[in-house]
Design an enzyme around this catalytic site. Structure first.
Site, mmCIF file in Angstrom:
data_model
loop_
_atom_site.group_PDB
_atom_site.id
_atom_site.type_symbol
_atom_site.label_atom_id
_atom_site.label_comp_id
_atom_site.label_asym_id
_atom_site.label_seq_id
_atom_site.Cartn_x
_atom_site.Cartn_y
_atom_site.Cartn_z
ATOM 1 N N ASP A 14 -0.537 1.991 5.131
ATOM 2 C CA ASP A 14 -0.384 1.046 4.014
ATOM 3 C C ASP A 14 0.847 1.325 3.160
ATOM 4 O O ASP A 14 0.852 1.076 1.950
ATOM 5 C CB ASP A 14 -1.652 1.038 3.127
ATOM 6 N N LYS A 17 4.732 -1.214 5.541
ATOM 7 C CA LYS A 17 5.445 -1.403 6.814
ATOM 8 C C LYS A 17 5.664 -2.890 7.077
ATOM 9 O O LYS A 17 6.749 -3.306 7.475
ATOM 10 C CB LYS A 17 4.645 -0.776 7.968
ATOM 11 N N GLY A 18 4.593 -3.690 6.867
ATOM 12 C CA GLY A 18 4.687 -5.125 7.138
ATOM 13 C C GLY A 18 5.826 -5.764 6.370
ATOM 14 O O GLY A 18 6.629 -6.503 6.927
ATOM 15 N N ALA A 40 -5.132 -1.961 11.733
ATOM 16 C CA ALA A 40 -3.943 -2.140 10.903
ATOM 17 C C ALA A 40 -4.071 -3.407 10.072
ATOM 18 O O ALA A 40 -4.699 -4.377 10.495
ATOM 19 C CB ALA A 40 -2.705 -2.239 11.799
ATOM 20 N N GLY A 41 -3.463 -3.383 8.898
ATOM 21 C CA GLY A 41 -3.387 -4.581 8.057
ATOM 22 C C GLY A 41 -2.001 -4.587 7.447
ATOM 23 O O GLY A 41 -1.710 -3.772 6.580
ATOM 24 N N HIS A 42 -1.124 -5.434 7.950
ATOM 25 C CA HIS A 42 0.268 -5.457 7.509
ATOM 26 C C HIS A 42 0.519 -6.748 6.732
ATOM 27 O O HIS A 42 0.330 -7.833 7.269
ATOM 28 C CB HIS A 42 1.205 -5.335 8.721
ATOM 29 N N ARG A 144 -10.549 7.168 31.443
ATOM 30 C CA ARG A 144 -10.215 6.345 32.613
ATOM 31 C C ARG A 144 -11.318 5.385 33.022
ATOM 32 O O ARG A 144 -11.510 5.088 34.199
ATOM 33 C CB ARG A 144 -9.806 7.242 33.798
ATOM 34 N N GLN A 224 -0.652 2.435 10.953
ATOM 35 C CA GLN A 224 -1.142 3.653 10.286
ATOM 36 C C GLN A 224 0.051 4.507 9.809
ATOM 37 O O GLN A 224 1.074 3.950 9.466
ATOM 38 C CB GLN A 224 -2.087 4.458 11.198
ATOM 39 N N GLY A 302 -10.853 -4.207 2.850
ATOM 40 C CA GLY A 302 -11.080 -4.504 1.435
ATOM 41 C C GLY A 302 -11.539 -3.286 0.638
ATOM 42 O O GLY A 302 -11.828 -3.384 -0.555
ATOM 43 N N ARG A 305 -8.473 1.864 -2.117
ATOM 44 C CA ARG A 305 -7.707 2.998 -1.581
ATOM 45 C C ARG A 305 -7.701 4.112 -2.625
ATOM 46 O O ARG A 305 -7.583 3.839 -3.825
ATOM 47 C CB ARG A 305 -6.268 2.572 -1.286
ATOM 48 N N LYS A 331 7.146 0.066 -3.372
ATOM 49 C CA LYS A 331 6.268 -0.014 -4.549
ATOM 50 C C LYS A 331 6.759 0.833 -5.723
ATOM 51 O O LYS A 331 5.959 1.347 -6.504
ATOM 52 C CB LYS A 331 4.819 0.326 -4.143
ATOM 53 N N GLY A 415 8.885 -4.995 -5.046
ATOM 54 C CA GLY A 415 7.916 -6.083 -5.147
ATOM 55 C C GLY A 415 7.477 -6.476 -3.750
ATOM 56 O O GLY A 415 8.119 -6.113 -2.759
HETATM 57 P P1 GDP Z 1 1.248 -1.716 5.666
HETATM 58 O O1 GDP Z 1 -0.077 -1.490 6.295
HETATM 59 O O2 GDP Z 1 2.104 -0.501 5.691
HETATM 60 O O3 GDP Z 1 1.969 -2.923 6.202
HETATM 61 O O4 GDP Z 1 0.964 -2.013 4.114
HETATM 62 P P2 GDP Z 1 -0.168 -3.003 3.520
HETATM 63 O O5 GDP Z 1 0.280 -4.401 3.727
HETATM 64 O O6 GDP Z 1 -1.507 -2.615 4.015
HETATM 65 O O7 GDP Z 1 -0.146 -2.579 1.999
HETATM 66 C C1 GDP Z 1 0.990 -2.694 1.204
HETATM 67 C C2 GDP Z 1 0.665 -3.616 0.021
HETATM 68 O O8 GDP Z 1 1.670 -3.487 -0.965
HETATM 69 C C3 GDP Z 1 0.646 -5.091 0.400
HETATM 70 O O9 GDP Z 1 -0.261 -5.763 -0.417
HETATM 71 C C4 GDP Z 1 2.075 -5.536 0.097
HETATM 72 O O10 GDP Z 1 2.169 -6.930 -0.187
HETATM 73 C C5 GDP Z 1 2.364 -4.714 -1.137
HETATM 74 N N1 GDP Z 1 3.767 -4.318 -1.327
HETATM 75 C C6 GDP Z 1 4.680 -3.952 -0.390
HETATM 76 N N2 GDP Z 1 5.835 -3.546 -0.977
HETATM 77 C C7 GDP Z 1 5.629 -3.652 -2.306
HETATM 78 C C8 GDP Z 1 6.435 -3.332 -3.452
HETATM 79 O O11 GDP Z 1 7.552 -2.848 -3.355
HETATM 80 N N3 GDP Z 1 5.862 -3.542 -4.669
HETATM 81 C C9 GDP Z 1 4.611 -4.031 -4.830
HETATM 82 N N4 GDP Z 1 4.144 -4.188 -6.065
HETATM 83 N N5 GDP Z 1 3.826 -4.348 -3.773
HETATM 84 C C10 GDP Z 1 4.322 -4.141 -2.542
HETATM 85 P P1 IMO Z 2 -2.024 0.233 8.478
HETATM 86 O O1 IMO Z 2 -1.308 -0.061 9.763
HETATM 87 C C1 IMO Z 2 -4.650 2.908 6.252
HETATM 88 C C2 IMO Z 2 -7.762 4.952 8.542
HETATM 89 C C3 IMO Z 2 -9.215 4.623 8.246
HETATM 90 C C4 IMO Z 2 -9.851 5.970 8.495
HETATM 91 C C5 IMO Z 2 -9.061 6.501 9.703
HETATM 92 C C6 IMO Z 2 -9.723 6.261 11.049
HETATM 93 O O2 IMO Z 2 -2.387 -0.991 7.711
HETATM 94 O O3 IMO Z 2 -1.248 1.228 7.684
HETATM 95 P P2 IMO Z 2 -10.037 4.096 12.536
HETATM 96 O O4 IMO Z 2 -10.752 2.798 12.260
HETATM 97 O O5 IMO Z 2 -8.577 3.922 12.830
HETATM 98 O O6 IMO Z 2 -10.724 4.944 13.556
HETATM 99 O O7 IMO Z 2 -10.138 4.918 11.160
HETATM 100 O O8 IMO Z 2 -7.812 5.814 9.671
HETATM 101 N N1 IMO Z 2 -6.909 3.805 8.887
HETATM 102 C C7 IMO Z 2 -5.971 3.287 8.063
HETATM 103 N N2 IMO Z 2 -5.666 3.602 6.793
HETATM 104 N N3 IMO Z 2 -3.929 1.975 6.908
HETATM 105 C C8 IMO Z 2 -4.208 1.676 8.195
HETATM 106 O O9 IMO Z 2 -3.419 0.867 8.944
HETATM 107 C C9 IMO Z 2 -5.297 2.311 8.824
HETATM 108 N N4 IMO Z 2 -5.858 2.241 10.053
HETATM 109 C C10 IMO Z 2 -6.831 3.176 10.086
HETATM 110 O O10 IMO Z 2 -9.381 4.199 6.915
HETATM 111 O O11 IMO Z 2 -9.617 6.847 7.417
HETATM 112 MG MG MG Z 3 -2.099 -1.732 5.858
#
Ligand code: GDP
Ligand code: IMO
Ligand code: MG
Length: 430
Positions: A14, A17-18, A40-42, A144, A224, A302, A305, A331, A415
């Protein structure tokens, strides 16, 4: 010169990356996911519209970009189809530009059931997984016995392989006192989704190789982060794949010589979802402020964190295990309201100062952070696009992080919007 760069998370996921992958794809021709799954959630924000991607690479909003789901990704075909539908509803021509490797091991509903049953059985020692079946699916791959996306092309062959899998999973589920999974329902559900996704199946390694040989740029998108890596993270509180850059080649079907650089991303502070040690975690007003200002809720589950100060010792490990050649800091604007701002520069363990996180969760849990206090800036940096426009104390913080981590923060995000970014050096252009 065209470059091929792995973009990976340098913390516990988190990191944003996205956002940065979406930004950087302006300068590349293809994006390949190489590990992880729909855990993953990007998040991408463009023109005020937020798009959360789980499996589809974060280059999909760019019409000139080919997107690849590599063989290293554990694939839920149901989740893939749902994501394609979501993107098509936004007018994104996903099917024209997305290709999926036949070698992806499938995540079955019984993997998710096992994930939940195991977490329940662990009780207070639970890992805090996403409950999506990631771990059990990778276990079957290593054993396997996985059913792969390519197996769905022949219904009879697929049914036989799936039958074996479901029988074994139901044996395990019974051990955990969990209900059995229905074979026929699983088969029909997966074949329906696989049929929908079948036209996307491709030899992704060959496709990427051809692009690279033609002088195109490929971005390898990690999921991750380094501290969740199966080998180098806070084991056993990790995910079940290698999240580090070395896996970009094996998980997408090219060789390591194809990768020219590694761009690692860190937030200006730290977060973690799920269980496991987190040395800089805050349980006070500063932590609450970070969670609130950073909207720190999981993009996939949801869940709130956990929040803490930036950990430069962990960043040094991330630099080392990934061979990071440049970095991004996201951020920064979230820190605008905090004063002072703390930075963990090392740990104290059993009376000794240590510069790097020790291996595994057990030893890391014994580490106390050594903090350095820096003055806050108490001014908004939101949306700034030039480094010299940052308040002096914000610049000082960034420079201190660079020094402590041994990294150059070439991109700084202020942002969530694509344009709210300071680009000091674009890794694809230099
Ligand atoms: P990822 O898993 O690495 O792609 O990151 P996530 O999308 O899960 O979480 C990053 C969160 O921070 C998302 O809600 C983005 O929209 C938000 N975000 C990313 N860059 C910035 C930033 O520079 N400032 C703020 N305030 N939010 C950001
Ligand atoms: P992105 O790509 C943050 C965490 C889970 C848990 C551990 C193992 O959005 O950064 P799993 O379901 O993978 O076996 O869970 O890894 N986890 C993440 N934490 N961002 C993620 O992906 C994650 N994907 C898995 O919360 O602690
Ligand atoms: Mg994420």
């Amino acid at each position: 010169m065209a470059k091929n760069i792995a973009v990976i998370g340098a913390q516990w996921g988190d990191e944003g990356k996205g956002k940065l992958v979406d930004l950087l794809t302006a300068h590349c021709d293809a994006v390949a996911r190489f590990q992880g799954g729909h855990n993953a959630g990007h998040t991408l924000v463009t023109g005020g519209r937020k798009t959360v991607l789980h499996l589809v690479p974060s280059g999909i909003l760019r019409e000139h970009v080919v997107c690849v789901i590599g063989n290293g990704v554990a694939l839920s075909v149901g989740a893939l189809c749902a994501e394609i539908t979501m993107l098509e509803a936004q007018g994104v021509a996903v099917r024209e530009r997305l290709r999926v490797s036949g070698g992806c091991p499938l995540i079955l509903p019984s993997h998710a059931a096992l994930d939940k049953a195991r977490e329940r059985a662990l009780g207070g020692r639970a890992i805090g997984t996403t409950h999506l079946g990631i771990g059990p699916a990778y276990e079957d791959k290593a054993a396997r016995r996985a059913v792969r996306f390519e197996d769905t092309a022949d219904a009879a062959h697929f049914s036989a392989a799936l039958g074996e899998q479901v029988k074994f999973h139901n044996f395990l589920l019974a051990h955990y006192g969990a209900g059995a999974v229905d074979f026929a329902r699983t088969r029909d559900e997966i074949l329906r989704a696989a049929d929908d996704a079948a036209p996307l199946m491709a030899d992704c390694g060959a496709l990427l190789d051809a692009l690279i040989r033609a002088g195109k740029s490929v971005l390898f998108e990690g999921a991750q982060g380094a501290m969740l890596d199966l080998d180098h993270g806070t084991y056993p509180f990790v995910t079940s794949s290698n999240t580090t850059a070395a896996c970009a080649a094996a998980g997408s079907g090219v060789g390591p010589t194809a990768i020219d650089g590694v761009f690692g991303i860190t937030k200006a502070y730290a977060t973690r979802v799920g269980g496991g040690p987190f040395p800089t975690e805050l349980h006070n007003e500063a932590g609450r402020l970070l969670a609130e200002r950073g909207a720190e809720f999981g993009a996939t589950t949801g869940r709130p964190r956990r929040c803490g100060w930036l950990d430069a010792a962990a960043l040094r490990r991330a630099r080392q295990v990934n061979g990071m050649t440049s970095a991004g800091l996201t951020k920064l604007d979230v820190l605008d309201a905090l004063d002072p701002v703390l930075l963990c520069t090392a740990y104290r363990r059993r009376g000794e100062v240590v510069e790097l996180p020790p291996a595994g969760a057990h030893a890391l849990a014994e580490c106390e952070p050594v903090f350095e206090e820096l003055p806050g800036w108490k001014t908004s940096t939101a949306g700034l696009t030039a480094f010299d426009k940052l308040p002096a104390n914000a610049r000082r913080y960034v420079e201190r992080v660079e020094e402590a981590a041994g990294l150059s923060m070439d991109i700084i995000s202020t942002g969530a919007e694509r344009g709210q970014t300071i680009v000091r050096r674009n890794p694809f252009l230099t």
